[in-house]
Design an enzyme around this catalytic site. Structure first.
Site, PDB file in Angstrom:
ATOM      1  N   HIS A  19     -29.507  14.937 -20.860  1.00  0.00           N
ATOM      2  CA  HIS A  19     -28.264  15.488 -21.159  1.00  0.00           C
ATOM      3  C   HIS A  19     -28.410  15.079 -22.814  1.00  0.00           C
ATOM      4  O   HIS A  19     -27.869  14.235 -23.130  1.00  0.00           O
ATOM      5  CB  HIS A  19     -27.214  15.078 -20.798  1.00  0.00           C
ATOM      6  CG  HIS A  19     -26.045  15.832 -21.161  1.00  0.00           C
ATOM      7  ND1 HIS A  19     -25.055  16.002 -20.152  1.00  0.00           N
ATOM      8  CD2 HIS A  19     -25.126  15.964 -22.146  1.00  0.00           C
ATOM      9  CE1 HIS A  19     -23.968  16.599 -20.585  1.00  0.00           C
ATOM     10  NE2 HIS A  19     -24.314  16.683 -22.000  1.00  0.00           N
ATOM     11  N   HIS A  21     -27.794  17.649 -26.427  1.00  0.00           N
ATOM     12  CA  HIS A  21     -27.673  18.981 -26.920  1.00  0.00           C
ATOM     13  C   HIS A  21     -28.520  19.067 -28.153  1.00  0.00           C
ATOM     14  O   HIS A  21     -28.267  18.255 -29.032  1.00  0.00           O
ATOM     15  CB  HIS A  21     -26.214  19.078 -27.478  1.00  0.00           C
ATOM     16  CG  HIS A  21     -25.193  19.107 -26.324  1.00  0.00           C
ATOM     17  ND1 HIS A  21     -24.653  20.293 -25.659  1.00  0.00           N
ATOM     18  CD2 HIS A  21     -24.690  18.113 -25.693  1.00  0.00           C
ATOM     19  CE1 HIS A  21     -24.080  19.757 -24.359  1.00  0.00           C
ATOM     20  NE2 HIS A  21     -23.821  18.671 -24.496  1.00  0.00           N
ATOM     21  N   HIS A 199     -21.298  20.787 -17.170  1.00  0.00           N
ATOM     22  CA  HIS A 199     -20.292  19.806 -17.822  1.00  0.00           C
ATOM     23  C   HIS A 199     -19.061  19.832 -16.988  1.00  0.00           C
ATOM     24  O   HIS A 199     -18.455  20.827 -16.797  1.00  0.00           O
ATOM     25  CB  HIS A 199     -19.912  20.222 -19.376  1.00  0.00           C
ATOM     26  CG  HIS A 199     -20.968  19.738 -20.216  1.00  0.00           C
ATOM     27  ND1 HIS A 199     -22.180  20.132 -20.101  1.00  0.00           N
ATOM     28  CD2 HIS A 199     -20.835  18.814 -21.342  1.00  0.00           C
ATOM     29  CE1 HIS A 199     -22.931  19.802 -21.357  1.00  0.00           C
ATOM     30  NE2 HIS A 199     -22.108  18.692 -21.968  1.00  0.00           N
ATOM     31  N   GLU A 202     -15.643  15.382 -17.700  1.00  0.00           N
ATOM     32  CA  GLU A 202     -15.782  14.663 -19.029  1.00  0.00           C
ATOM     33  C   GLU A 202     -14.367  14.776 -19.454  1.00  0.00           C
ATOM     34  O   GLU A 202     -13.847  13.614 -19.964  1.00  0.00           O
ATOM     35  CB  GLU A 202     -16.750  15.340 -19.907  1.00  0.00           C
ATOM     36  CG  GLU A 202     -16.737  14.875 -21.228  1.00  0.00           C
ATOM     37  CD  GLU A 202     -17.632  15.649 -22.435  1.00  0.00           C
ATOM     38  OE1 GLU A 202     -17.436  16.991 -22.068  1.00  0.00           O
ATOM     39  OE2 GLU A 202     -18.032  15.153 -23.357  1.00  0.00           O
ATOM     40  N   ASP A 281     -26.087  12.530 -25.450  1.00  0.00           N
ATOM     41  CA  ASP A 281     -25.228  13.800 -25.529  1.00  0.00           C
ATOM     42  C   ASP A 281     -25.379  14.101 -27.017  1.00  0.00           C
ATOM     43  O   ASP A 281     -26.203  15.335 -27.068  1.00  0.00           O
ATOM     44  CB  ASP A 281     -24.012  13.307 -25.351  1.00  0.00           C
ATOM     45  CG  ASP A 281     -22.818  14.674 -24.732  1.00  0.00           C
ATOM     46  OD1 ASP A 281     -23.193  15.437 -24.392  1.00  0.00           O
ATOM     47  OD2 ASP A 281     -21.791  14.131 -24.927  1.00  0.00           O
ATOM     48  N   ASP A 282     -24.805  13.754 -27.956  1.00  0.00           N
ATOM     49  CA  ASP A 282     -24.808  14.171 -29.364  1.00  0.00           C
ATOM     50  C   ASP A 282     -24.994  13.125 -30.188  1.00  0.00           C
ATOM     51  O   ASP A 282     -24.128  12.694 -30.981  1.00  0.00           O
ATOM     52  CB  ASP A 282     -23.722  15.246 -29.794  1.00  0.00           C
ATOM     53  CG  ASP A 282     -23.346  16.318 -28.575  1.00  0.00           C
ATOM     54  OD1 ASP A 282     -23.956  17.337 -28.763  1.00  0.00           O
ATOM     55  OD2 ASP A 282     -22.681  15.871 -27.967  1.00  0.00           O
TER      56      ASP A 282
HETATM   57  N1  ADE Z   1     -21.241  20.502 -26.602  1.00  0.00           N
HETATM   58  C1  ADE Z   1     -21.961  19.331 -27.238  1.00  0.00           C
HETATM   59  N2  ADE Z   1     -21.556  18.256 -26.866  1.00  0.00           N
HETATM   60  C2  ADE Z   1     -20.726  18.478 -25.859  1.00  0.00           C
HETATM   61  C3  ADE Z   1     -19.833  17.732 -24.858  1.00  0.00           C
HETATM   62  N3  ADE Z   1     -20.006  16.263 -25.140  1.00  0.00           N
HETATM   63  N4  ADE Z   1     -18.991  18.179 -24.240  1.00  0.00           N
HETATM   64  C4  ADE Z   1     -18.917  19.571 -24.018  1.00  0.00           C
HETATM   65  N5  ADE Z   1     -19.745  20.550 -24.883  1.00  0.00           N
HETATM   66  C5  ADE Z   1     -20.428  19.939 -25.639  1.00  0.00           C
HETATM   67 ZN    ZN Z   2     -22.817  17.375 -23.266  1.00  0.00          ZN
END
Ligand code: ADE
Ligand code: ZN
Length: 343
Positions: A19, A21, A199, A202, A281-282
């Site tokens: 996971h 992005h 997703h 969360e 994630d990011d």
């Molecule tokens: N897009 C990028 N990061 C995300 C996240 N943590 N939750 C939902 N959409 C996303």
């Molecule tokens: Zn995500």
């Protein structure tokens, strides 16, 4: 990226994440380089002077994410940012990554999906050769872009198959529409031979997870899923059904999904016997990295090095790759586990 990598026991563990992005992995200096190369000014409010991504809450994060992604202009940009990320994750022991790419971002740039895909595939091949990291692509629809766009994206995904494109999922604002509204898009993906995740859990709670699994029975894994912790019966069910969690602690803590790192669900889900995987994630948005997530699992959630090896095994077993690739990656993990046991 950890500047002191190699100083923590978790650093020795080979890692896999399901996971990340792609547009969310862009290292700030790379973003500045792309803006420069493309002759555009970085929009005000994306990065501060110290190269921190600027955002205030979840919705603002999604907005800044799109603003930063708009700096990408060419397939070469996608090649460079993909190779850069895979090199960084491999430098922290990453063996396998599932990157989340979203056709909507590509369309917004006016780029052809095939051109973007070719560039990402080339970066994946070069990353394998240069860094030994294997990668698959999970195509992603964005909930808050609406149902029409989700269908157009799913159609485009189905029309652009590639052996590395193995997954499909939805991200974005979890409260936009209902999970079942995206069933037609998921059906297109399944028809195209893709395996699915989503997703869920969360931003919304246990009911969102239940509804997602009911309305979208093709969903095999939970993107986050961590808010299940508020419903012990659901946690027990998810553990029993062996549904893997893509847990991203750094993201959850930064976005205040839990009030403090110590209150994060990782420990509770692990103790309940859930199938846990870790992911970033990011990462630059949340000042994290895959290596930092593995350290968190030890330092904050109290897991052992042996547990971390199991987490990597979980990710490889839950990963959307072919059997031969899975087997060779698992063999690399077992070789390192043996070396660790003999150390
Ligand atoms: N897009 C990028 N990061 C995300 C996240 N943590 N939750 C939902 N959409 C996303
Ligand atoms: Zn995500």
């Amino acid at each position: 990226m950890l500047t002191d990598f190699g100083t923590h026991p978790a650093d020795r563990v080979p890692k896999a994440e399901l996971h990340a992005h792609l547009e969310g992995t862009i290292h700030p200096p790379v973003l500045r380089m792309l803006a420069d190369r493309n002759g555009i000014d970085l929009p005000e409010g994306v990065l501060d002077a110290d190269d921190n991504y600027l955002w205030t809450d979840f919705n603002d994060f999604l907005k800044i994410y799109d603003m930063a992604a708009s700096i990408i202009r060419t397939p070469r940009d996608y090649y460079d940012l993909t190779l850069d990320y895979l090199g960084r994750v491999a430098a922290e022991g990453g063996l396998y990554v599932e990157i989340l790419t979203s056709p909507d971002h590509v369309f917004d740039l006016g780029m052809g999906l095939q051109d973007q895909l070719d560039a990402v595939v080339e970066a994946i091949d070069h990353a394998r050769a240069q860094f030994g990291v294997e990668t698959r692509i999970s195509q992603t629809i964005v909930r808050h872009y609406g149902l029409e766009r989700s269908l157009a994206a799913a159609d485009a995904i189905a029309a652009h198959p590639h052996p590395y494109v193995t997954g499909f999922q939805m991200a974005g604002a979890e409260d936009a529409y209902r999970p079942g509204d995206f069933r037609p898009a998921y059906d297109i993906a399944v028809q195209a031979g893709l395996r699915c995740t989503a997703h869920t859990g969360e931003w919304l709670g246990p009911a969102s997870i239940r509804e997602t699994l009911e309305a979208l029975p093709m969903v095999e894994r939970l993107g986050h899923g961590v808010r299940a912790i508020h419903d012990p019966a659901l946690v027990a069910e998810l553990a029993e059904r062996r549904i893997p969690f893509e847990v991203c602690p750094g993201s959850n803590v930064a976005l205040s999904v839990f009030e403090s790192p110590e209150q994060h669900a990782l420990r509770g889900l692990w103790e309940a016997g859930c199938v846990i995987t870790l992911a970033s994630d990011d990462p630059p948005y949340f000042h994290t990295s895959l290596g930092a997530e593995y350290r968190f699992a030890m330092d904050v959630a109290g897991l052992s090095v042996a547990d971390l090896f199991d987490i990597t095994r979980n990710a490889l077993n839950a990963g959307f790759m072919d059997a031969g690739t899975r087997e060779s990656l698992l063999q690399r993990v077992e070789a390192e586990a043996e070396a660790e046991a003999n150390a």
